[in-house]
Design a protein around this motif. Structure first.
Motif, mmCIF file in Angstrom:
data_model
loop_
_atom_site.group_PDB
_atom_site.id
_atom_site.type_symbol
_atom_site.label_atom_id
_atom_site.label_comp_id
_atom_site.label_asym_id
_atom_site.label_seq_id
_atom_site.Cartn_x
_atom_site.Cartn_y
_atom_site.Cartn_z
ATOM 1 N N MET A 164 -2.583 4.331 2.616
ATOM 2 C CA MET A 164 -1.911 4.484 1.327
ATOM 3 C C MET A 164 -1.903 5.960 0.943
ATOM 4 S SD MET A 164 -2.494 2.308 -2.138
ATOM 5 C CE MET A 164 -1.460 2.548 -3.589
ATOM 6 N N ARG A 165 -0.936 6.664 1.456
ATOM 7 C CA ARG A 165 -0.827 8.105 1.264
ATOM 8 C C ARG A 165 0.580 8.459 0.783
ATOM 9 N NH1 ARG A 165 -4.886 10.960 4.342
ATOM 10 N NH2 ARG A 165 -6.279 9.468 5.362
ATOM 11 N N GLY A 166 0.677 9.598 0.142
ATOM 12 C CA GLY A 166 1.967 10.080 -0.332
ATOM 13 C C GLY A 166 1.941 11.596 -0.422
ATOM 14 N N TRP A 175 0.873 -1.165 0.000
ATOM 15 C CA TRP A 175 0.000 0.000 0.000
ATOM 16 C C TRP A 175 0.907 1.209 0.000
ATOM 17 C CZ3 TRP A 175 -1.232 -4.375 2.882
ATOM 18 C CH2 TRP A 175 -2.450 -4.979 2.541
ATOM 19 N N ARG A 176 1.417 1.531 -1.184
ATOM 20 C CA ARG A 176 2.354 2.641 -1.314
ATOM 21 C C ARG A 176 2.380 3.108 -2.759
ATOM 22 N NH1 ARG A 176 8.445 0.019 -1.075
ATOM 23 N NH2 ARG A 176 8.231 -1.445 -2.818
ATOM 24 N N TRP A 177 2.983 4.278 -2.961
ATOM 25 C CA TRP A 177 3.136 4.848 -4.292
ATOM 26 C C TRP A 177 4.619 4.840 -4.673
ATOM 27 C CZ3 TRP A 177 -1.449 5.187 -6.252
ATOM 28 C CH2 TRP A 177 -2.536 5.598 -5.482
ATOM 29 N N SER A 178 4.891 4.559 -5.924
ATOM 30 C CA SER A 178 6.236 4.690 -6.486
ATOM 31 C C SER A 178 6.117 5.478 -7.782
ATOM 32 C CB SER A 178 6.863 3.314 -6.744
ATOM 33 O OG SER A 178 7.000 2.590 -5.535
ATOM 34 N N ASP A 187 11.079 5.258 -5.249
ATOM 35 C CA ASP A 187 10.390 4.118 -4.655
ATOM 36 C C ASP A 187 9.889 4.479 -3.259
ATOM 37 O OD1 ASP A 187 9.389 1.582 -4.360
ATOM 38 O OD2 ASP A 187 11.281 0.717 -3.672
ATOM 39 N N ALA A 188 8.555 4.614 -3.128
ATOM 40 C CA ALA A 188 7.901 4.867 -1.837
ATOM 41 C C ALA A 188 8.393 6.161 -1.186
ATOM 42 C CB ALA A 188 8.089 3.686 -0.899
ATOM 43 N N GLU A 189 8.673 7.181 -1.987
ATOM 44 C CA GLU A 189 9.061 8.486 -1.476
ATOM 45 C C GLU A 189 8.168 9.546 -2.125
ATOM 46 O OE1 GLU A 189 13.226 9.137 -1.932
ATOM 47 O OE2 GLU A 189 13.782 7.212 -1.043
#
Length: 268
Positions: free
Chosen positions: A236-238, A124-127, A167-169
């Motif tokens: 799941m936030r960014g 549950w992440r953004w790349s 990646d996930a940042e």
């Protein structure tokens, strides 16, 4: 009489609250204007329908209130009324759909000078992936996803070697530069959503969806997943950070390319 008065006050109060409350959106990106105009048109149509329905209810409550010696008139159907309601409803729905089709055309008609940015969703992440010095993204394949290649980039594609992998940042974007956002998922349905940008799009496994926008204000904005994607969905936030060109280039110079990342992971 009291019930009819309350209904009228509800309708009037809703309109007054709409005009006096500080809820109006803030222009953050290029596509805010035509999307907001469409929402305003929708509010006008649904607001008029709301006032009309509540007003009609208030009139019925008052006009047909119980009075001694008066009996109810039984009318199981009224074809004339049904026809008017059908026509009015069809016109109202068409009036709301037509601006949406126009907005959708603008939403997916990408300017020729737009820079491509890929956003990848997974539980549950953004790349993210940005083009390197060659200005274009390399190819990818979900079958290539591994511990050393989290986005499934094609190692045999020269165009992908200089791609910048985040990646996930946080995703950083330069201000006043059009961006074509390519969206894909490597597991289940996701939806990338930045509320201030008025932009959201489903991410479908096996497909690449897209939209475009131009950031017009610097700042840090939260990116959310707007599609229920599992137990970790709320987390799941960014962040999307919009910067000046100089600050963006300084940030970009400190990021890893796909070739560098693969070499570092393989050496562990």
């Amino acid at each position: 009489m009291t019930v009819a008065l309350i209904l009228v006050l509800v309708a009037i109060g809703s309109v007054v609250f709409h005009w006096l409350s500080p809820w109006w959106w803030t222009p953050i990106a290029s596509n805010w204007h035509y999307i907001d105009q469409t929402l305003i048109i929708t509010f006008w149509i649904t607001g008029a329908a709301f006032v009309a329905v509540v007003g009609f209810m208030a009139w019925c409550v008052f006009r047909y209130r119980h009075r001694p010696g008066q009996t109810a008139h039984y009318e199981p159907e009224n074809k004339k009324l049904e026809l008017w309601l059908t026509v009015a409803t069809a016109l109202g729905v068409a009036a709301m759909l037509a601006p949406g089709l126009f907005v959708w055309s603008q939403f997916v008609t990408v300017p020729h000078d737009a820079t491509e940015v890929e956003i990848v969703g997974q539980q549950w992440r953004w790349s993210y992936r940005l083009p390197g010095k060659d200005g274009r993204l390399g190819t990818s394949d979900v079958r290539l996803i591994s511990g050393t290649n989290p986005l499934g980039l094609n190692p045999d594609d020269p165009a992908g070697q200089d791609d910048v992998v985040i990646d996930a940042e946080d995703l950083h974007l330069p201000i006043d530069r059009p961006v074509k956002v390519l969206l894909r998922s490597i597991d289940v349905l996701h939806d990338f959503y930045v509320p201030e940008f008025r932009s959201k799009m489903d991410m479908i496994p096996g497909s690449v969806t897209y939209f475009w926008f131009t950031p017009t204000r610097t700042g840090s904005f939260e990116a959310l997943c707007a599609e229920l994607c599992g137990i970790g969905h709320p987390m799941m936030r960014g962040r999307v950070v919009v910067q000046t060109e100089a600050d963006y280039q300084a940030w970009l110079s400190g990021q890893r390319t796909f070739a560098q990342m693969a070499a570092q992971l393989a050496a562990r």
